[in-house]
Structures are given as structure tokens and as C-alpha cells.
Scaffold this active site. Structure first.
Site, PDB file in Angstrom:
ATOM      1  N   ASP A 191       0.541  -0.980  -0.051  1.00 33.96           N
ATOM      2  CA  ASP A 191       0.297   0.421  -0.027  1.00 33.96           C
ATOM      3  C   ASP A 191       0.795   0.774  -0.054  1.00 33.96           C
ATOM      4  OD1 ASP A 191      -1.874   1.222   0.150  1.00 33.96           O
ATOM      5  OD2 ASP A 191      -2.722   1.475   1.943  1.00 33.96           O
ATOM      6  N   HIS A 222       1.895   3.587  -9.144  1.00 32.20           N
ATOM      7  CA  HIS A 222       1.157   1.976  -9.226  1.00 32.20           C
ATOM      8  C   HIS A 222       2.994   1.258  -9.944  1.00 32.20           C
ATOM      9  CE1 HIS A 222      -1.395   1.844  -7.474  1.00 32.20           C
ATOM     10  NE2 HIS A 222      -2.813   2.622  -8.366  1.00 32.20           N
ATOM     11  N   LEU A 231      10.483 -21.214  -4.816  1.00 33.76           N
ATOM     12  CA  LEU A 231       9.806 -20.142  -4.256  1.00 33.76           C
ATOM     13  C   LEU A 231       8.270 -20.029  -4.844  1.00 33.76           C
ATOM     14  CD1 LEU A 231       8.825 -17.288  -2.341  1.00 33.76           C
ATOM     15  CD2 LEU A 231       9.768 -15.894  -4.576  1.00 33.76           C
TER      16      LEU A 231
HETATM   17  C1  IPE Z   1      -5.097  -2.947   0.295  1.00 35.26           C
HETATM   18  O1  IPE Z   1      -4.778  -1.512   0.028  1.00 35.26           O
HETATM   19  C2  IPE Z   1      -5.331  -3.511  -1.091  1.00 35.26           C
HETATM   20  C3  IPE Z   1      -4.372  -3.907  -2.258  1.00 35.26           C
HETATM   21  C4  IPE Z   1      -3.202  -2.973  -1.362  1.00 35.26           C
HETATM   22  C5  IPE Z   1      -3.751  -4.196  -3.441  1.00 35.26           C
HETATM   23  P1  IPE Z   1      -5.997  -0.849   0.192  1.00 35.26           P
HETATM   24  O2  IPE Z   1      -5.829   1.004  -0.266  1.00 35.26           O
HETATM   25  O3  IPE Z   1      -7.025  -0.514  -1.264  1.00 35.26           O
HETATM   26  O4  IPE Z   1      -6.877  -0.595   0.837  1.00 35.26           O
HETATM   27  P2  IPE Z   1      -7.869   0.870   2.046  1.00 35.26           P
HETATM   28  O5  IPE Z   1      -8.686   1.472   0.646  1.00 35.26           O
HETATM   29  O6  IPE Z   1      -6.602   1.762   2.358  1.00 35.26           O
HETATM   30  O7  IPE Z   1      -8.030   0.060   2.864  1.00 35.26           O
HETATM   31  C1  IPE Z   2      -1.492   0.064  -3.425  1.00 33.48           C
HETATM   32  O1  IPE Z   2      -1.218   1.013  -2.805  1.00 33.48           O
HETATM   33  C2  IPE Z   2      -1.740  -0.300  -4.363  1.00 33.48           C
HETATM   34  C3  IPE Z   2      -3.064  -1.032  -4.483  1.00 33.48           C
HETATM   35  C4  IPE Z   2      -4.180  -0.999  -3.982  1.00 33.48           C
HETATM   36  C5  IPE Z   2      -3.793  -1.498  -5.782  1.00 33.48           C
HETATM   37  P1  IPE Z   2      -2.732   2.729  -3.096  1.00 33.48           P
HETATM   38  O2  IPE Z   2      -2.624   2.857  -4.737  1.00 33.48           O
HETATM   39  O3  IPE Z   2      -3.627   2.232  -2.001  1.00 33.48           O
HETATM   40  O4  IPE Z   2      -1.954   3.460  -2.458  1.00 33.48           O
HETATM   41  P2  IPE Z   2      -2.795   4.946  -1.992  1.00 33.48           P
HETATM   42  O5  IPE Z   2      -3.110   3.697  -0.630  1.00 33.48           O
HETATM   43  O6  IPE Z   2      -3.314   5.975  -2.476  1.00 33.48           O
HETATM   44  O7  IPE Z   2      -1.059   5.598  -1.086  1.00 33.48           O
HETATM   45 MG    MG Z   3      -4.106   2.673  -0.363  1.00 33.47          MG
END
Ligand code: IPE
Ligand code: IPE
Ligand code: MG
Length: 248
Positions: free
Chosen positions: A22, A39, A134
Site C-alpha cells: 500500500d 503503481h 518459491l
Molecule cells: C489494500 O490497499 C489493497 C491492496 C494493497 C491491493 P487499499 O489501499 O485498497 O486499502 P484501503 O482502501 O486503504 O483500506
Molecule cells: C496500493 O497503493 C496499490 C493498490 C491498491 C493496487 P494505493 O493505490 O492504495 O496507494 P495509496 O494508499 O492511495 O497511497
Molecule cells: Mg491504499
């Protein structure tokens, strides 16, 4: 002087580490870049981690949370970019996975993905099925509650068909019907990005998992930080509800 990785490898390693990757969006925002750029750089962090674990560390299982069932609620441009990125990631890395003994498996609803991505996923699963260095489990279109509901439906169907006596249902009956049926529960879940929540990730499987929450944003996560997280994990005493033998 033994290095951190030497010291870690002298002790019991977690068999299965799962990562909630995240913070890509915030990483990009801090640099005035688009979320999609975050991303893109995040996928490089995943690549770096898989390579390090496969080549240097030697864990048995790595789960990466790549896309949740709730992530469909993001803007179409971002969702499309993520799907495309995952497709490219899986296709471009396949040769390396095959060469390095990485077995790809997926937790999540593959049928709900774009056809091209479905094909890439199925191909990676099939062509790496014999690998055993792995196991890389990609949680893709994954939601833990949906996964449990799916198992419950399966159980209910078997009961209605008279093939299953409800009194024989045990926790293990459910475990064996999850996407992760062939994978041990995660010993350690790491979440980057500073949030202290599971966001519908491995709810059933994490009953006795250790957690490592870090403010580091995913694109900045390095193998060195993974080693520090494992080193902290190795200091913990996992009791699983029992009492440590005191010798009394
Ligand atoms: C969790 O992160 C999902 C992934 C890392 C794929 P999110 O960014 O979607 O989670 P919330 O919305 O902060 O709970
Ligand atoms: C996690 O990063 C990646 C996915 C959920 C695919 P985010 O896109 O949720 O990044 P933040 O949380 O908005 O910084
Ligand atoms: Mg996020």
C-alpha cells in the site's frame, strides 16, 4: 561480522510472508506525479522483492496483495492501468520465474478479470507449476470475505446434496476450500503505507499471524526493510493460545 541476512538465516525463517503493498498513490502525490506513476514504480518494488527472496533469502511462500475486490471502485483510468500493469508484469516476468524456480499461483476470482489478463495468469500458473523454489501467490481480484462466502456456498451445496453431514464441519473444512488451500497460513503479514488494517486480506488465514506495519510507502520498500521486519518477527514468541513451557 555476520550481516543481518546471515543472522536471520541462522534462525527459523517465516515460511510464508504476505504483503499488503500500500501507498503507491501517496508516493506519487508527494512527487506531484499521477497515481498510475506510483503503481508503475510500485511494480518495480515488487519485482525487486521477489528476486531478493528467490535468490538470496529463500522463503517458501510469498503472497502479494495486488488488487482487491474493493479496488474496482477506483476511477476507471486507474483500474485499467492496474490491469494492464499486472498483465505486463506477469508476461514480462514469466521467463525469469521459470528460470529461477518461482511457482506462480493466484488467490482471487480469475474469471472476473479481463480476458487477456486471465490468459496471462493461466499461462503463468501452468508454465511454472513444476517449480518449487518459491511459491509466489498473487492476490488478484481477491477479497477475504468473498473467499469465505465461496467456501460456505460449496459446503452448503454439499450438505444439500446429502454428501456432507453439517456436524462434521470443522475449521479445516473451510481452510481446504479457500484459494489458499495449498498454502500454509502466513507467519508474517507486512503492510506498507502506514494504515493499520487488513482491508479484507487473509482474514481467516491470519488467526495467528504476526504483523508488521510500516509507514514506508510501497515504492520505497526495500529488501533491507524486509530483513528488519523478519528480524523483529524472529524475536517474538508465538504462543498460539498456549502457555510457554516454564519448566515448573
Ligand atoms: C489494500 O490497499 C489493497 C491492496 C494493497 C491491493 P487499499 O489501499 O485498497 O486499502 P484501503 O482502501 O486503504 O483500506
Ligand atoms: C496500493 O497503493 C496499490 C493498490 C491498491 C493496487 P494505493 O493505490 O492504495 O496507494 P495509496 O494508499 O492511495 O497511497
Ligand atoms: Mg491504499
Amino acid at each position: 561480522m555476520p550481516t543481518l541476512i546471515d543472522r536471520i538465516k541462522e534462525r527459523e525463517l517465516p515460511r510464508h510472508v504476505a504483503v499488503i503493498m500500500d501507498g503507491n498513490g501517496r508516493w506519487a502525490k508527494a512527487r506531484e506525479l499521477s497515481r498510475t506513476a506510483g503503481h508503475q514504480v510500485g511494480s518495480q518494488a515488487a519485482e525487486r522483492l521477489i528476486r531478493f527472496i528467490g535468490r538470496k533469502l529463500g522463503l517458501d511462500y510469498l503472497t502479494l496483495f495486488a488488487f482487491s475486490t474493493e479496488n474496482w471502485g477506483r476511477p476507471v483510468v486507474e483500474v485499467d492501468f492496474l490491469m494492464d500493469l499486472l498483465d505486463r508484469f506477469i508476461c514480462e516476468k514469466l521467463a525469469e520465474f521459470k528460470q529461477e524456480g518461482v511457482r506462480v499461483v493466484v488467490s482471487g476470482e480469475i474469471a472476473g478479470l479481463q480476458p487477456a489478463l486471465q490468459r496471462a495468469v493461466v499461462r503463468a500458473i501452468e508454465e511454472t507449476a513444476e517449480n518449487d523454489r518459491l511459491v509466489l501467490n498473487i492476490a488478484l481480484n481477491y477479497g477475504s470475505r468473498q473467499e469465505i462466502v465461496r467456501a460456505c456456498r460449496e459446503i452448503a451445496r454439499a450438505a444439500v446434496a446429502g454428501k456432507l453431514n453439517p456436524d462434521t464441519i470443522e475449521p479445516d473444512t473451510i481452510t481446504r476450500l479457500l484459494y489458499t488451500a495449498e498454502i500454509p497460513d502466513p507467519d508474517l503479514i507486512i503492510r506498507t503505507g502506514g494504515e493499520m488494517r487488513l482491508s479484507n486480506f487473509l482474514l481467516w488465514q491470519s488467526a495467528y499471524t504476526e504483523f508488521h506495519f510500516t509507514p514506508t510507502l510501497w515504492p520505497d520498500f526495500t529488501p533491507a526493510e524486509l530483513l528488519r521486519a523478519i528480524s523483529v518477527y524472529q524475536e517474538r514468541e508465538r504462543r498460539f493460545g498456549a502457555v510457554k513451557e516454564s519448566g515448573e
